[in-house]
Scaffold this active site. Structure first.
Site, short mmCIF file in Angstrom:
data_model
loop_
_atom_site.label_atom_id
_atom_site.label_comp_id
_atom_site.label_asym_id
_atom_site.label_seq_id
_atom_site.Cartn_x
_atom_site.Cartn_y
_atom_site.Cartn_z
N CYS A 187 0.84 -1.20 0.00
CA CYS A 187 0.00 0.00 0.00
C CYS A 187 0.88 1.26 0.00
O CYS A 187 1.42 1.61 -1.03
CB CYS A 187 -0.98 -0.05 1.17
SG CYS A 187 -2.40 1.00 0.90
N HIS A 244 -3.62 -5.00 0.71
CA HIS A 244 -2.98 -5.51 1.92
C HIS A 244 -3.10 -7.04 1.95
O HIS A 244 -4.05 -7.57 2.52
CB HIS A 244 -3.66 -4.94 3.17
CG HIS A 244 -3.40 -3.49 3.37
ND1 HIS A 244 -2.35 -3.03 4.13
CD2 HIS A 244 -4.06 -2.40 2.92
CE1 HIS A 244 -2.38 -1.70 4.14
NE2 HIS A 244 -3.39 -1.29 3.41
N GLU A 268 -1.65 -9.12 3.65
CA GLU A 268 -1.48 -9.71 4.99
C GLU A 268 -2.80 -10.15 5.64
O GLU A 268 -2.82 -11.06 6.45
CB GLU A 268 -0.74 -8.74 5.92
CG GLU A 268 -1.47 -7.45 6.30
CD GLU A 268 -1.22 -6.29 5.36
OE1 GLU A 268 -0.92 -6.56 4.17
OE2 GLU A 268 -1.32 -5.13 5.78
N1 GLN Z 1 -1.76 6.75 2.95
C1 GLN Z 1 -1.88 5.97 1.75
C2 GLN Z 1 -3.27 6.13 1.12
O1 GLN Z 1 -4.19 6.57 1.75
C3 GLN Z 1 -1.57 4.53 2.01
C4 GLN Z 1 -2.57 3.86 2.88
C5 GLN Z 1 -2.09 2.53 3.42
O2 GLN Z 1 -0.90 2.22 3.35
N2 GLN Z 1 -2.98 1.76 3.97
O3 GLN Z 1 -3.45 5.78 -0.01
#
Ligand code: GLN
Length: 561
Positions: free
Chosen positions: A398, A525, A527
């Site tokens: 992300c 994500h 995970e």
């Molecule tokens: N801050 C980034 C976004 O909002 C990444 C978010 C994250 O890593 N969950 O896109």
């Protein structure tokens, strides 16, 4: 539906979540279908607004629910897919009651904690427990309910009262209460103290709930006379006193419960011994023992923002563990506070700066996990650059993927001011931008949350091979920003490939650097869907690459073995 309620006494942080999910595992091992509910008596409607620094990671579900990290434990332990409604908070309950009040549903009556809030809690529990979570049809046989906090807390009172009423209405064959408590050892004599447990059981009984089983946490196994005392003073048969003493890893907890016949005590209490089989926990036994006997480890540099509390990245740590175990390795996670890598830190905290770089340079691979806000961004960019230039396996999750795009644009495309508009709204080269799926104005609804589909653009990339050549993959998301589709061609021409995209082709989901042994970024994500026996593909790839086994693994799989 049979309810197993797990409450906690004496202190918080006893591992109530692990105990409750382990009870679920043992029941599931007896051939029963199990679902679970976590009650968090705080006022937040969900965990979405809570700081990982304070509360640990925000776990994300398929349906986009942002929930307490204990739901992650349930999903991993029971191998189920929960819904946002499986996490009940005071905020959610009050919101539903207040909405009804505004609609006039209470027909002019005074709206009160008892009966309106307590009724809402009971109805919620009864309807959510009926949702199938294991892919089969119809409701589960058992619902494990974990009540967060400690018995006696003011904020959990309405829940205790609702659960008392529930126990009465469903009858004693359908309600079993397990109270998790602490048995401390004090002084030079080293006596196991039962008094705190006695007090918390008394408190519970004063509120109208009687524990049928005690699950006692202790450093060493409970002595026989400690058990006798507990039984006598807490009004619980000796056979129903379980002891969860410290174990080398949490996979031992279901085994510990099974060895003490916890399933027998629960099933007997619920009068359903004949519907269950003997528990089969072979897989768990194997996993727990394998882990204990692992000798080789792999060092993973985790470069993040929320380093102080390891629970902030709980699912990432679990996913690394699952991937490592499947390679017969022990994970050794080296935490690096991203800001320590930054140039400024060499002046302000030179020792921390040197130590952070030393750790980064000696690790076998680098992982930059998700995060929000601009703290540590420069350090993460330096880590991504280091991994890219030195051919060190890299996984960006992300934010970690967005970081690798910014780094590549700055270093390779020579756009020195390239940035995400999250960190610099007026950057001349916005390579990561805000791409809301819905409204631009409502913060709460602009996050891209939950399961979304990613389509592989080519079968000839590492991630497609790691995902066993599926055409697409469904993973969970939690972000607002994304790679700017207008710069994709330029990045690709320079060698960064976007090998996974959403169905519109506008949202970049997976990037790879084909000239590098393993340089992967994922906007999702992975995970959250990793399981003990089914490691998540990107994590497995990282560990295989870090230990020089990636090629052999991919070849082996391609040859059909
Ligand atoms: N801050 C980034 C976004 O909002 C990444 C978010 C994250 O890593 N969950 O896109």
């Amino acid at each position: 539906m049979k309810y197993v309620l797990v409450t906690g006494g004496v202190v918080s942080g006893l591992g109530k979540g692990v105990t409750a999910s382990s009870i679920g595992v043992v029941l599931k091992a007896c051939g029963l279908r199990v679902t679970s509910i976590k009650i968090d008596p705080y006022l937040n409607t969900d965990a979405g607004t809570m700081s990982p620094f304070e509360h640990g990671e925000v776990f994300v579900l398929d349906d986009g629910g942002e929930v307490d990290l204990d739901l992650g434990n349930y999903e991993r332990f029971l191998d189920v897919t929960l819904t946002r409604d499986n996490n009940i908070t005071t905020g959610k309950i009050y919101q539903s009651v207040l909405e009804k009040e505004r609609r006039g549903d209470y027909l002019g009556k005074t709206v009160q904690v008892v009966p309106h809030i307590t009724d809402a809690i009971k109805n919620w529990i009864e309807s959510v427990s009926a949702i199938p979570v294991d892919g089969k049809e119809g409701p589960a046989d058992f619902c494990v309910i974990e009540l967060g906090g400690t018995v006696g807390d003011i904020e959990s009172m309405p829940f205790i009262e609702a659960l008392r009423q529930l126990s009465f209405s469903v009858g004693q064959d359908n309600f079993c209460l397990i109270h998790v408590s602490l048995i401390p050892v004090l002084g030079v004599v080293g006596e196991q103290k039962t008094k705190p447990t006695q007090h918390s059981v008394r408190e519970l009984r004063a509120l109208g709930l009687t524990p049928h089983l005690l699950a006692c946490r202790s450093a060493q196994p409970l002595l026989e006379n400690t058990k006798e005392k507990l039984s006598q003073f807490c009004h619980v048969p000796a056979g129903n006193i379980l002891n969860i003493h410290d174990v080398p890893n949490i996979w031992h907890v279901p085994l510990l419960l099974q060895n003490q016949n916890a399933h027998y005590a629960i099933l007997k209490q619920l009068n359903c011994l004949n519907t269950a089989t003997a528990p089969d926990l072979q897989e768990w036994t194997k996993r727990a023992e394998t882990y204990d006997n692992l000798t080789n480890s792999v060092r993973i540099a985790m470069v993040g923002k929320y380093i102080g509390l390891t629970d902030s990245y709980l699912s990432v740590v679990k996913a690394l563990l699952h991937a490592c175990i499947s390679c017969s390795l022990k994970p050794s996670v080296d935490w690096i506070a991203a800001s320590d890598l930054e140039d400024e830190s060499s002046k302000l905290t030179p020792e921390a700066h040197a130590a952070a770089w030393e750790t980064l340079k000696t690790a076998a691979c680098v992982l930059v996990p998700g995060g929000f806000g601009d703290r540590g961004i420069k350090g993460m960019i330096l880590a991504a650059k280091y991994a890219r230039e030195n051919r060190v396996p890299y996984l960006g999750i992300c934010l970690g993927m967005q970081i690798s795009v910014i780094e590549f644009a700055r270093s390779v495309l020579c756009l020195s001011k390239a940035n995400s508009t999250e960190f610099d709204e007026s950057t001349p080269d916005p390579v990561v931008i805000f791409m809301p799926e819905g409204s631009r104005t409502h913060m709460g609804s602009t996050m891209r949350l939950g399961s979304r589909r990613t389509f592989f653009q080519t079968p000839d990339c590492i991630t497609s091979k790691l995902y066993h050549h599926s055409e697409y993959v469904d993973e969970r998301h939690r972000h607002r920003y994304e790679v700017n589709p207008d710069v994709v061609d330029k990045l690709e021409e320079a060698g960064l490939k976007f090998v996974g995209k959403d169905d519109s082709g506008k949202r970049m989901e997976i990037l790879e650097l084909p000239s590098h042994p393993f340089y992967v970024g994922v906007q999702f994500h992975p995970e959250f869907k990793s399981r003990p026996g089914r490691p998540s593909a990107p994590f497995l790839g990282l560990i295989l690459a870090a230990t020089g086994q990636l090629e052999a693994y991919i070849n082996k799989y391609q040859n059909g073995s």
